[in-house]
Every structure is written in C-alpha cells, then in structure tokens.
Motif scaffolding. Structure first.
Motif, PDB file in Angstrom:
ATOM      1  N   ILE A 194       0.832  -1.209   0.000  1.00 54.81           N
ATOM      2  CA  ILE A 194       0.000   0.000   0.000  1.00 54.81           C
ATOM      3  C   ILE A 194       0.865   1.257   0.000  1.00 54.81           C
ATOM      4  CG2 ILE A 194      -1.795   1.277   1.239  1.00 54.81           C
ATOM      5  CD1 ILE A 194      -2.736  -1.370   2.384  1.00 54.81           C
ATOM      6  N   THR A 195       0.488   2.220  -0.820  1.00 59.53           N
ATOM      7  CA  THR A 195       1.177   3.517  -0.851  1.00 59.53           C
ATOM      8  C   THR A 195       0.148   4.641  -0.925  1.00 59.53           C
ATOM      9  OG1 THR A 195       1.374   3.421  -3.268  1.00 59.53           O
ATOM     10  CG2 THR A 195       3.256   2.626  -1.971  1.00 59.53           C
ATOM     11  N   TRP A 196       0.537   5.817  -0.402  1.00 58.44           N
ATOM     12  CA  TRP A 196      -0.285   7.037  -0.485  1.00 58.44           C
ATOM     13  C   TRP A 196       0.369   7.994  -1.473  1.00 58.44           C
ATOM     14  CZ3 TRP A 196      -5.021   8.165   1.143  1.00 58.44           C
ATOM     15  CH2 TRP A 196      -5.568   7.476   2.224  1.00 58.44           C
ATOM     16  N   THR A 197      -0.429   8.626  -2.310  1.00 53.30           N
ATOM     17  CA  THR A 197       0.056   9.680  -3.204  1.00 53.30           C
ATOM     18  C   THR A 197      -0.921  10.850  -3.143  1.00 53.30           C
ATOM     19  OG1 THR A 197      -1.078   8.636  -5.065  1.00 53.30           O
ATOM     20  CG2 THR A 197       1.270   8.157  -4.804  1.00 53.30           C
ATOM     21  N   LYS A 198      -0.407  12.042  -3.370  1.00 50.48           N
ATOM     22  CA  LYS A 198      -1.263  13.224  -3.449  1.00 50.48           C
ATOM     23  C   LYS A 198      -1.381  13.626  -4.905  1.00 50.48           C
ATOM     24  CE  LYS A 198      -2.198  17.851  -1.671  1.00 50.48           C
ATOM     25  NZ  LYS A 198      -1.762  18.977  -0.828  1.00 50.48           N
ATOM     26  N   TYR A 199      -2.599  13.810  -5.342  1.00 51.40           N
ATOM     27  CA  TYR A 199      -2.856  14.098  -6.750  1.00 51.40           C
ATOM     28  C   TYR A 199      -2.980  15.601  -6.973  1.00 51.40           C
ATOM     29  CZ  TYR A 199      -5.296  14.524 -11.199  1.00 51.40           C
ATOM     30  OH  TYR A 199      -5.660  14.884 -12.470  1.00 51.40           O
ATOM     31  N   SER A 200      -2.385  16.053  -8.061  1.00 43.48           N
ATOM     32  CA  SER A 200      -2.573  17.430  -8.526  1.00 43.48           C
ATOM     33  C   SER A 200      -2.522  17.392 -10.041  1.00 43.48           C
ATOM     34  CB  SER A 200      -1.479  18.361  -7.980  1.00 43.48           C
ATOM     35  OG  SER A 200      -0.225  18.026  -8.524  1.00 43.48           O
ATOM     36  N   GLU A 201      -2.960  18.468 -10.663  1.00 38.94           N
ATOM     37  CA  GLU A 201      -2.959  18.505 -12.130  1.00 38.94           C
ATOM     38  C   GLU A 201      -1.551  18.476 -12.686  1.00 38.94           C
ATOM     39  OE1 GLU A 201      -5.156  21.841 -13.414  1.00 38.94           O
ATOM     40  OE2 GLU A 201      -7.102  21.082 -12.693  1.00 38.94           O
ATOM     41  N   GLU A 202      -0.581  18.931 -11.901  1.00 39.20           N
ATOM     42  CA  GLU A 202       0.797  18.982 -12.384  1.00 39.20           C
ATOM     43  C   GLU A 202       1.540  17.665 -12.168  1.00 39.20           C
ATOM     44  OE1 GLU A 202      -0.475  21.212 -10.280  1.00 39.20           O
ATOM     45  OE2 GLU A 202      -0.865  22.838 -11.716  1.00 39.20           O
ATOM     46  N   SER A 203       1.281  17.000 -11.042  1.00 36.85           N
ATOM     47  CA  SER A 203       2.070  15.809 -10.744  1.00 36.85           C
ATOM     48  C   SER A 203       1.375  14.976  -9.678  1.00 36.85           C
ATOM     49  CB  SER A 203       3.465  16.212 -10.255  1.00 36.85           C
ATOM     50  OG  SER A 203       3.363  16.949  -9.039  1.00 36.85           O
ATOM     51  N   ILE A 204       1.928  13.758  -9.470  1.00 36.28           N
ATOM     52  CA  ILE A 204       1.491  12.879  -8.400  1.00 36.28           C
ATOM     53  C   ILE A 204       2.683  12.673  -7.473  1.00 36.28           C
ATOM     54  CG2 ILE A 204       0.666  10.579  -7.810  1.00 36.28           C
ATOM     55  CD1 ILE A 204      -0.760  10.467 -10.428  1.00 36.28           C
ATOM     56  N   GLN A 205       2.537  13.086  -6.216  1.00 39.25           N
ATOM     57  CA  GLN A 205       3.643  13.040  -5.273  1.00 39.25           C
ATOM     58  C   GLN A 205       3.407  11.958  -4.238  1.00 39.25           C
ATOM     59  OE1 GLN A 205       3.570  16.984  -3.667  1.00 39.25           O
ATOM     60  NE2 GLN A 205       4.435  17.936  -5.516  1.00 39.25           N
ATOM     61  N   ASN A 206       4.477  11.239  -3.928  1.00 37.74           N
ATOM     62  CA  ASN A 206       4.381  10.239  -2.866  1.00 37.74           C
ATOM     63  C   ASN A 206       4.275  10.933  -1.522  1.00 37.74           C
ATOM     64  OD1 ASN A 206       4.565   7.963  -4.511  1.00 37.74           O
ATOM     65  ND2 ASN A 206       6.791   8.062  -4.578  1.00 37.74           N
ATOM     66  N   VAL A 207       3.478  10.354  -0.651  1.00 35.71           N
ATOM     67  CA  VAL A 207       3.291  10.903   0.686  1.00 35.71           C
ATOM     68  C   VAL A 207       3.831   9.899   1.687  1.00 35.71           C
ATOM     69  CG1 VAL A 207       1.633  11.732   2.373  1.00 35.71           C
ATOM     70  CG2 VAL A 207       1.250  12.154  -0.061  1.00 35.71           C
ATOM     71  N   THR A 208       4.676  10.375   2.575  1.00 38.50           N
ATOM     72  CA  THR A 208       5.257   9.506   3.591  1.00 38.50           C
ATOM     73  C   THR A 208       4.521   9.702   4.904  1.00 38.50           C
ATOM     74  OG1 THR A 208       7.419   9.649   2.544  1.00 38.50           O
ATOM     75  CG2 THR A 208       7.361   8.867   4.811  1.00 38.50           C
ATOM     76  N   GLY A 209       4.074   8.592   5.496  1.00 36.74           N
ATOM     77  CA  GLY A 209       3.378   8.666   6.772  1.00 36.74           C
ATOM     78  C   GLY A 209       4.295   8.299   7.921  1.00 36.74           C
ATOM     79  N   ASP A 210       3.881   8.630   9.149  1.00 37.32           N
ATOM     80  CA  ASP A 210       4.675   8.298  10.324  1.00 37.32           C
ATOM     81  C   ASP A 210       4.414   6.873  10.793  1.00 37.32           C
ATOM     82  OD1 ASP A 210       5.557  10.828  10.164  1.00 37.32           O
ATOM     83  OD2 ASP A 210       4.374  11.629  11.821  1.00 37.32           O
ATOM     84  N   ASN A 211       3.317   6.264  10.327  1.00 32.88           N
ATOM     85  CA  ASN A 211       2.969   4.917  10.774  1.00 32.88           C
ATOM     86  C   ASN A 211       2.758   4.041   9.537  1.00 32.88           C
ATOM     87  OD1 ASN A 211       2.152   2.696  12.203  1.00 32.88           O
ATOM     88  ND2 ASN A 211       0.067   3.421  12.548  1.00 32.88           N
ATOM     89  N   LEU A 212       3.852   3.588   8.925  1.00 28.90           N
ATOM     90  CA  LEU A 212       3.788   2.905   7.644  1.00 28.90           C
ATOM     91  C   LEU A 212       3.611   1.401   7.765  1.00 28.90           C
ATOM     92  CD1 LEU A 212       6.564   4.812   5.704  1.00 28.90           C
ATOM     93  CD2 LEU A 212       4.133   5.231   5.721  1.00 28.90           C
ATOM     94  N   GLN A 213       4.096   0.793   8.839  1.00 28.68           N
ATOM     95  CA  GLN A 213       4.037  -0.653   9.041  1.00 28.68           C
ATOM     96  C   GLN A 213       4.534  -1.393   7.799  1.00 28.68           C
ATOM     97  OE1 GLN A 213       0.319  -2.078  10.509  1.00 28.68           O
ATOM     98  NE2 GLN A 213       0.219  -0.625  12.183  1.00 28.68           N
ATOM     99  N   ASN A 214       5.706  -0.956   7.302  1.00 31.30           N
ATOM    100  CA  ASN A 214       6.343  -1.573   6.138  1.00 31.30           C
ATOM    101  C   ASN A 214       5.497  -1.513   4.872  1.00 31.30           C
ATOM    102  OD1 ASN A 214       8.616  -2.349   7.668  1.00 31.30           O
ATOM    103  ND2 ASN A 214       7.504  -4.143   8.433  1.00 31.30           N
ATOM    104  N   ASN A 215       4.508  -0.614   4.845  1.00 31.47           N
ATOM    105  CA  ASN A 215       3.655  -0.433   3.680  1.00 31.47           C
ATOM    106  C   ASN A 215       2.898  -1.687   3.284  1.00 31.47           C
ATOM    107  OD1 ASN A 215       4.152   2.272   3.257  1.00 31.47           O
ATOM    108  ND2 ASN A 215       5.918   1.925   1.956  1.00 31.47           N
TER     109      ASN A 215
END
Length: 505
Positions: A194-215
């Motif tokens: 599982i991964t989180w990304t933030k969407y925008s019209e210009e780009s998709i950026q990865n978001v790093t969380g503090d509680n990832l549990q190895n993703n």
C-alpha cells in the motif's frame, strides 16, 4: 486514472502471456479425430480485470474450420445450446450476433482471428463474478463440400473472484493546526503493498506517513499541524499479486480568516453604493447584510456578499452591519455609509445696508452640513451672527455697523468635509425704514438707534432684538430638529460686551 490504466494494461498483457504459455502444459482431449487443448484446473481471475482462456485445436483432414463459437452453460449440460452462445467469429452473421448473451457482447475477442492458425484462445474483458462457469468450444466448417459442426466435450472452467475492497478509516476533515490521521488498509493474503500519493494537475507526489508498518496491509496518512496546503485529493494504491486497487480520499482543512470590507463607503447622491463583505474560509461562511437597528436582511450569500444600493439618497446614509457565520462562530463588521450631496450657496443669499447697518444672509445646502464663515468679520469687533440649521440647509446671518464703509460686496465661504464654495454677495443700499431684518421679525430702525446710542444701549437693544427674533421663530417653527444659534461678540478682552449664545432645546 492515467496511472491506473497503464498498470491494468500491464497486468492484463502479463496475464494473457501467462495463460498462453499454459497451452504447452495444458490438457488435450480428442474425440473422433478432433482434439482440443485447454488449461488444466480452474482459470482464476479478479473482477474488473481481463482473463484469457488458452485454447488450441486440431481436426481431421477433410474438415475445414471456418468459424469459432464459444458457449457458456451449466456443467450439467452435455452440450450447450444456441441460447448459451456468447461468441461467434462471423461478424457478418446478423442472426448469430443477435442471439449472443447480452452480458458478453463487446467483451470477448479472439487472440488470433485467423481460424486456420488453429488458435481458439479467447479474452474476456471487464470481468464480474457472474462470468464464473464452464465454457465450451464449437467449430463451424465444411466437410466434403457440406457444412458441418463439431462441439468439443472438454470445457474450460473460469472462476472470477471479487477483489478485496480498500477500507479507509479516520476523519478526512480536520481543523487547521490539528493532526490528520487517515488509514488505508486491505484484508488480503499475501499482504497487499500500500502507498499514499497526493494528486494534482501537475504531478502525483508520494506521501510519507509516520505509521507505515512496512507499507503492507495498511498505511496511515499522518500529517501534524495541517495547513490549507494539505487540502486536496489523496490516492491510496493497494497492489495484491496481479491486482491493483485505488481509492480516492478528499481531505478538507477547516479554517477561517478575518472578514474584509472592500468598496467605497462614501458616495455622492444619485450614485451606486457597492460594498463587499468577504471571508476566506472552509466551509464557506454565511454572510448577511443588515442596517443598524433593523432586522431586515438586505442581502446574504456564502463566502462573499455585496451591499448594492443604486441611485442612493442621503436617507441611505447610516451604519450597516455585515454578519459572518462560520460553523458555531459569528463575527460582525460595521460599515459607516455616508451619502454626500453637492455643496452650494443658494441664490436667495443676499446683503443690504440701511442706515449704516449691514445685514447679510448666506444660505447653503449640502451634506455633510456646512460651516459658514464671513471673512469680513475678521476686521470687525462688533457684530451679531445668527445660524439656523434645518435638514441639509444652513442659514447664517450677520449684522454689523458699517459707517463710512466702502464695501460693494461681501464674501460668504461655506465648507464641509467634501469641499468648499464661495460666493460674493452684492450689497444693496436701501433708504426704507424696514430692511432685511424685517424677514426675521426685527426692524433695522431699532438697530440704527442701537448703533447710535451708548455701548450699554447697544447691548440692551441687541438683546431685545435677538430675544424677539427667538420668540418669533419659536412660535412659527417649533420643529426640534431645527436649531438656531446667535451670538453678540467682541473679541477685545477689555470690552464691556459679553458673548451671548442661545440654542433651542
């Protein structure tokens, strides 16, 4: 969606290749010289994706295959019927195309359209759970110059499973300065990546969380001290084996800025008043306009509201209230509106001299109210000034002795916050006993003797004249909004004259 499309295509192609490779190790079954090779066991796939049923066949020498037909029916049937047909390679056969099961139309295609290649592999797109079942192959061809068909008894078994759903937990709306904590998880085995990304019209950026549990299995979108820049659309992507799931999350940051007033609150009579009250906030604030001491709502809107009054008059002057309500808080702003009217000196203003006594009247109209000055008085120490105010009209009168004067005109200066105007009043000489003061209830003849008498007599007669005028005005016009001011002045401290001011209550 662009990323999702390419990931889906990649897995579909990979799955098709994997299924095609299974042909070499598939199970072959022959009947009367007709042989078909299908994969052993169930062909598994996930909903929403594509699946390929790998297939090849051979026939007896005197049979020429022309068309490939696929059927889906219950395993209990020895041979599927035409009502169970889901695919016919002859697109020109309108009857055959019309009786295809409606749920499969447009979703099936042969990997190799050329029937002579003996490849009967077929792809099913956009799978759903109802696609699970047994699939049977039939060949339409020609044998010894006569139309013939052959149905293979061996069937392919397809099992379509519903992919595990993404679960989103946590409050997606958070106040500015607080902490955002939203978790994305999938119950699956083996664990999903599982991964989180933030969407925008210009780009998709990865978001790093503090509680990832190895993703794996879950990933938490954790942002402390959020700002308005953290608002927006976030995407949770879960990859499980050959499947990719995506879930959109809209994050809203609740905030409120200081209300603002824009526009000119001072306008001229006849113009349009346009004052806007706005609040930058989420959710949008409810804004209402009212006039002070009135509960009538003049205008309301969300986010921004404009107070617009066309063709304003002086009656529109006053204090207006903007009330901004955001959630459980309310803020008010006050707009002091001033409607001005042009300042002018009326043509009825005049001056006249009689028996060496000069009497002048200067009448002005305008708002705000004007202040009238007489530059002539700067060179005199003995004079009387009377000022009357009614609505937007100011009336100022002066009386003074002008023995041996050489004046031909007297200047009246009227000023207010919006400007200043001047006018020269031509002095009219008259020999009549009744002068300009007659209009005010006092005779100039009295004033003549007052000026000619002693200084004490001047005071007494002036006071008698003024009191007479005061009483007369009080009987004629008792309106409390009208105000009258009178004074008898002598700036010299050694003078025996006193300053007298009378005001109507």
């Amino acid at each position: 969606m662009f990323v999702f499309f390419w990931v889906t295509l990649l897995f579909s192609v990979w799955g098709s290749k994997a299924n095609t490779d299974m042909l070499a190790g598939g199970k072959q079954h022959c009947t009367n010289g007709f042989c078909v090779t299908l994969s052993e066991g169930n062909i598994t796939a996930d909903t929403g994706h594509s699946v390929v049923i790998p297939c090849s066949f051979t026939t007896i020498d005197d049979f020429t295959p022309l068309y490939i037909l696929w059927f889906k029916c219950s395993p209990s049937k020895i041979r599927c019927e035409y009502a169970d047909m889901i695919f016919h390679s002859n697109k020109n056969n309108r009857h055959a195309q019309s009786i295809l099961q409606s749920g499969f139309q447009g979703r099936l295609s042969l990997l190799e359209p050329d029937v002579s290649q003996r490849n009967c592999s077929i792809m099913i797109n956009d799978l759903n759970e109802s696609d699970s079942g047994s699939y049977q192959l039939r060949l339409n061809g020609v044998r010894r110059g006569t139309s013939d068909i052959f149905t293979f008894p061996l069937r392919a078994i397809v099992s379509v499973k519903d992919v595990k759903k993404i679960e989103i937990t946590g409050d997606r709306s958070v106040k500015e300065g607080e902490t955002l904590n939203v978790t994305c998880s999938v119950d699956s085995f083996p664990p999903s990546f599982i991964t989180w990304t933030k969407y925008s019209e210009e780009s998709i950026q990865n978001v790093t969380g503090d509680n990832l549990q190895n993703n794996t299995e879950m990933d938490t979108l954790f942002i402390s001290n959020v700002t308005t820049e953290d608002s927006g659309q976030y995407i949770c992507t879960a990859k499980h084996l050959n499947n990719t799931l995506m879930e959109k999350v809209i994050v809203n940051v609740i905030y409120k800025r200081t209300p603002l007033l824009t526009g000119d609150t001072t306008v001229t009579e006849g113009e349009t008043l346009n004052v806007t009250c706005s609040v930058d906030s989420f959710p949008p604030s409810l804004i209402t306009w009212t006039k002070l001491s009135s509960n009538t709502i003049l205008h309301n809107n969300t986010g921004s509201a404009s107070l617009v009054i066309s063709d304003v008059t002086t009656e529109d002057s006053g204090q207006y209230v903007c009330t901004a309500t955001h959630l459980n808080t309310t803020v008010t702003l006050h707009a002091d509106v001033t409607v001005t009217c042009l300042l002018k000196i009326l043509s009825s203003s005049r001056c006249e001299v009689q028996s060496e006594v000069l009497t002048c009247v200067c009448i002005t109209e305008g708002f705000p109210l004007t202040t009238i000055k007489w530059p002539l008085l700067e060179s005199h120490t003995k004079y009387s000034v009377m000022t009357t105010v009614s609505d937007h009209t100011v009336n100022s009168s002066i009386i003074l002795s002008v023995k041996d004067h050489g004046y031909t005109e007297v200047e009246c200066v009227a000023s207010s916050d919006v400007g200043e105007v001047k006018r020269n009043l031509v002095i009219i000489k008259t020999d009549q006993e009744v002068g300009l003061l007659r209009h005010h209830g006092c005779y100039s003849g009295v004033l003549f003797w007052a000026v000619a008498g002693s200084s004490i007599s001047v005071n007494v007669l002036f006071i008698i004249c003024i009191l007479g005028l005061w009483n007369a005005r009080k009987k004629v016009n008792p309106n409390e909004e009208n105000r009258t001011y009178m004074s008898l002045q002598k700036p010299d401290p050694s003078s025996e004259y006193e300053v007298i001011a009378l005001r109507q209550n």
